[in-house]
Design an enzyme around this catalytic site. Sequence first.
Site, PDB file in Angstrom:
ATOM      1  N   LYS A 207       0.815  -1.218   0.000  1.00  0.00           N
ATOM      2  CA  LYS A 207       0.000   0.000   0.000  1.00  0.00           C
ATOM      3  C   LYS A 207       0.848   1.268   0.000  1.00  0.00           C
ATOM      4  O   LYS A 207       0.524   2.246  -0.684  1.00  0.00           O
ATOM      5  CB  LYS A 207      -0.955  -0.016   1.193  1.00  0.00           C
ATOM      6  CG  LYS A 207      -1.999  -1.109   1.038  1.00  0.00           C
ATOM      7  CD  LYS A 207      -2.987  -1.140   2.156  1.00  0.00           C
ATOM      8  CE  LYS A 207      -3.840  -2.403   2.080  1.00  0.00           C
ATOM      9  NZ  LYS A 207      -4.610  -2.522   0.846  1.00  0.00           N
ATOM     10  N   GLY A 208       1.949   1.259   0.761  1.00  0.00           N
ATOM     11  CA  GLY A 208       2.796   2.461   0.806  1.00  0.00           C
ATOM     12  C   GLY A 208       3.424   2.736  -0.554  1.00  0.00           C
ATOM     13  O   GLY A 208       3.361   3.861  -1.077  1.00  0.00           O
TER      14      GLY A 208
ATOM     15  N   LEU B 153     -16.229   3.544  -2.455  1.00  0.00           N
ATOM     16  CA  LEU B 153     -17.307   2.556  -2.609  1.00  0.00           C
ATOM     17  C   LEU B 153     -17.177   1.797  -3.922  1.00  0.00           C
ATOM     18  O   LEU B 153     -18.187   1.480  -4.567  1.00  0.00           O
ATOM     19  CB  LEU B 153     -18.661   3.275  -2.529  1.00  0.00           C
ATOM     20  CG  LEU B 153     -18.976   3.971  -1.195  1.00  0.00           C
ATOM     21  CD1 LEU B 153     -20.230   4.821  -1.311  1.00  0.00           C
ATOM     22  CD2 LEU B 153     -19.141   2.933  -0.074  1.00  0.00           C
TER      23      LEU B 153
ATOM     24  N   GLY C 283      -7.785   1.611  -4.362  1.00  0.00           N
ATOM     25  CA  GLY C 283      -7.834   2.520  -3.213  1.00  0.00           C
ATOM     26  C   GLY C 283      -6.509   3.261  -3.060  1.00  0.00           C
ATOM     27  O   GLY C 283      -6.477   4.453  -2.738  1.00  0.00           O
ATOM     28  N   ASP C 284      -5.412   2.575  -3.305  1.00  0.00           N
ATOM     29  CA  ASP C 284      -4.084   3.210  -3.195  1.00  0.00           C
ATOM     30  C   ASP C 284      -3.901   4.283  -4.259  1.00  0.00           C
ATOM     31  O   ASP C 284      -3.328   5.341  -4.003  1.00  0.00           O
ATOM     32  CB  ASP C 284      -2.976   2.156  -3.348  1.00  0.00           C
ATOM     33  CG  ASP C 284      -3.059   1.094  -2.276  1.00  0.00           C
ATOM     34  OD1 ASP C 284      -3.556   1.397  -1.171  1.00  0.00           O
ATOM     35  OD2 ASP C 284      -2.646  -0.053  -2.544  1.00  0.00           O
TER      36      ASP C 284
ATOM     37  N   GLY D 130      -2.411  -5.573 -11.976  1.00  0.00           N
ATOM     38  CA  GLY D 130      -1.313  -5.252 -11.057  1.00  0.00           C
ATOM     39  C   GLY D 130      -1.608  -4.002 -10.255  1.00  0.00           C
ATOM     40  O   GLY D 130      -2.553  -3.259 -10.540  1.00  0.00           O
TER      41      GLY D 130
ATOM     42  N   SER E 185       0.010  -0.154 -12.409  1.00  0.00           N
ATOM     43  CA  SER E 185      -1.234   0.286 -13.052  1.00  0.00           C
ATOM     44  C   SER E 185      -1.608   1.730 -12.695  1.00  0.00           C
ATOM     45  O   SER E 185      -2.679   2.204 -13.090  1.00  0.00           O
ATOM     46  CB  SER E 185      -2.375  -0.673 -12.714  1.00  0.00           C
ATOM     47  OG  SER E 185      -2.674  -0.599 -11.351  1.00  0.00           O
TER      48      SER E 185
HETATM   49  P1  ATP Z   1      -8.187  -2.030  -2.885  1.00  0.00           P
HETATM   50  O1  ATP Z   1      -8.123  -2.503  -1.456  1.00  0.00           O
HETATM   51  O2  ATP Z   1      -8.380  -3.143  -3.875  1.00  0.00           O
HETATM   52  O3  ATP Z   1      -7.096  -1.087  -3.257  1.00  0.00           O
HETATM   53  P2  ATP Z   1     -10.406  -0.431  -1.958  1.00  0.00           P
HETATM   54  O4  ATP Z   1     -11.485  -1.330  -1.448  1.00  0.00           O
HETATM   55  O5  ATP Z   1      -9.567   0.287  -0.997  1.00  0.00           O
HETATM   56  O6  ATP Z   1      -9.534  -1.188  -3.057  1.00  0.00           O
HETATM   57  P3  ATP Z   1     -12.371   0.638  -3.729  1.00  0.00           P
HETATM   58  O7  ATP Z   1     -13.437   1.312  -2.960  1.00  0.00           O
HETATM   59  O8  ATP Z   1     -12.675  -0.712  -4.317  1.00  0.00           O
HETATM   60  O9  ATP Z   1     -11.037   0.671  -2.882  1.00  0.00           O
HETATM   61  O10 ATP Z   1     -11.947   1.555  -4.960  1.00  0.00           O
HETATM   62  C1  ATP Z   1     -11.282   2.786  -4.783  1.00  0.00           C
HETATM   63  C2  ATP Z   1     -11.746   3.744  -5.865  1.00  0.00           C
HETATM   64  O11 ATP Z   1     -11.395   3.193  -7.144  1.00  0.00           O
HETATM   65  C3  ATP Z   1     -13.242   3.956  -5.937  1.00  0.00           C
HETATM   66  O12 ATP Z   1     -13.694   4.903  -4.980  1.00  0.00           O
HETATM   67  C4  ATP Z   1     -13.386   4.435  -7.373  1.00  0.00           C
HETATM   68  O13 ATP Z   1     -12.946   5.772  -7.485  1.00  0.00           O
HETATM   69  C5  ATP Z   1     -12.390   3.528  -8.095  1.00  0.00           C
HETATM   70  N1  ATP Z   1     -13.003   2.283  -8.561  1.00  0.00           N
HETATM   71  C6  ATP Z   1     -12.998   1.080  -7.946  1.00  0.00           C
HETATM   72  N2  ATP Z   1     -13.681   0.145  -8.651  1.00  0.00           N
HETATM   73  C7  ATP Z   1     -14.121   0.794  -9.753  1.00  0.00           C
HETATM   74  C8  ATP Z   1     -14.903   0.391 -10.904  1.00  0.00           C
HETATM   75  N3  ATP Z   1     -15.348  -0.868 -11.033  1.00  0.00           N
HETATM   76  N4  ATP Z   1     -15.163   1.334 -11.848  1.00  0.00           N
HETATM   77  C9  ATP Z   1     -14.702   2.598 -11.730  1.00  0.00           C
HETATM   78  N5  ATP Z   1     -13.955   3.046 -10.673  1.00  0.00           N
HETATM   79  C10 ATP Z   1     -13.685   2.156  -9.708  1.00  0.00           C
HETATM   80  O1  RIB Z   2      -3.845  -2.312  -1.714  1.00  0.00           O
HETATM   81  C1  RIB Z   2      -3.265  -3.290  -2.549  1.00  0.00           C
HETATM   82  C2  RIB Z   2      -2.019  -3.835  -1.916  1.00  0.00           C
HETATM   83  O2  RIB Z   2      -2.354  -4.518  -0.736  1.00  0.00           O
HETATM   84  C3  RIB Z   2      -1.291  -4.830  -2.775  1.00  0.00           C
HETATM   85  O3  RIB Z   2      -0.363  -4.248  -3.648  1.00  0.00           O
HETATM   86  C4  RIB Z   2      -0.678  -5.802  -1.770  1.00  0.00           C
HETATM   87  O4  RIB Z   2       0.708  -5.693  -1.683  1.00  0.00           O
HETATM   88  C5  RIB Z   2      -1.350  -5.459  -0.426  1.00  0.00           C
HETATM   89  O5  RIB Z   2      -0.485  -4.860   0.410  1.00  0.00           O
END
Ligand code: ATP
Ligand code: RIB
Length: 303
Positions: free
Chosen positions: A40-41, A220, A250-251, A286, A290
Amino acid sequence: MGRVFVAGSINMDVVVTAERHPKVGETVAGKEVLYFPGGKGANQAVSAAKQGVLTTLIGRLGEDTFGRELRTFLAAQSIDLGLVKDTAGVHTGTAVITVANSDNTIVVVPGANGVVDAADVAAASLAKDDVAVSQFEIPLPAISAFFRRARASGATTILNPAPARAVGEELLALVDILVLNETELSLLTGAELGENDELMYFIEAARPLRSNDRSICITLGRRGVLALVGGEAMLIPARKVKAIDTTGAGDCFVGALAAGLAQGTPIREALTYANAAASICVQRMGAAPSMPTAAEVTEVLSR
Ligand code: ATP
Ligand code: RIB
């Protein structure tokens, strides 16, 4: 213009793809094994750096092949790695990720990330316009020390409490912007939430985390981002795209938001920008590789 400092994890992501996720106790045939820089970092630092903002990463790597590969990759993204230490006796952080139907499961083994400490963040020379970012893949005392330094210098702090775990009052008091998904919001507040719940439930659930000057951004997924800023709630709808792999979405959002704020962009505009950045990220396989460039995000926003 300010800079972005990220104190956080650096992992090698070992990704397997399959038609579907196995159930507990079941074996399924996979399709591919892929190796991507992640953590994440590191992901958040790459996301910020690709927006053209000076970005420093604070963390640790093991003295092994993954560690060397990750250092080379991160240096190529123009990230300042002066505060990333190679550490003997521990392996580089490793995440084992299964991707199926554009969704993932992750098992992360901290390795060197687990020994990041308060002394590691002490060398960060933060200033007023800077943004300090952290997550929960390094020990909490290091995060607290980092945010105390950031606050003392007048920098803005962003906490992404992921993977989900409880946040103490003392750490929460050091946070200007909290970015979390519904799972993390549930864990932090005890509220029972599902991804398809009415937005009012999320706003209500976030109430205990709010304070006058703390913003809360609830990501969301395909619904977008619900932000609570200055007493106002706003939904920034996700852009309509075909998601391939949401790992690191999310990152991407957090890093792009931090970069926008470091550039002096008002928070509402920075949230829209970060939402567009994350929509690009989910269309690629990835985590760290990405993350989109500023030019790519600007192009999406112009449509
Ligand atoms: P992760 O832990 O996999 O990094 P997360 O659960 O922290 O993800 P999400 O809420 O799934 O984060 O997604 C972060 C942001 O990415 C969303 O608020 C949105 O801006 C974008 N996003 C995620 N999924 C989609 C999608 N299917 N289409 C368009 N944008 C998306
Ligand atoms: O948020 C995605 C990340 O969570 C991945 O890259 C993995 O390394 C985990 O830490």
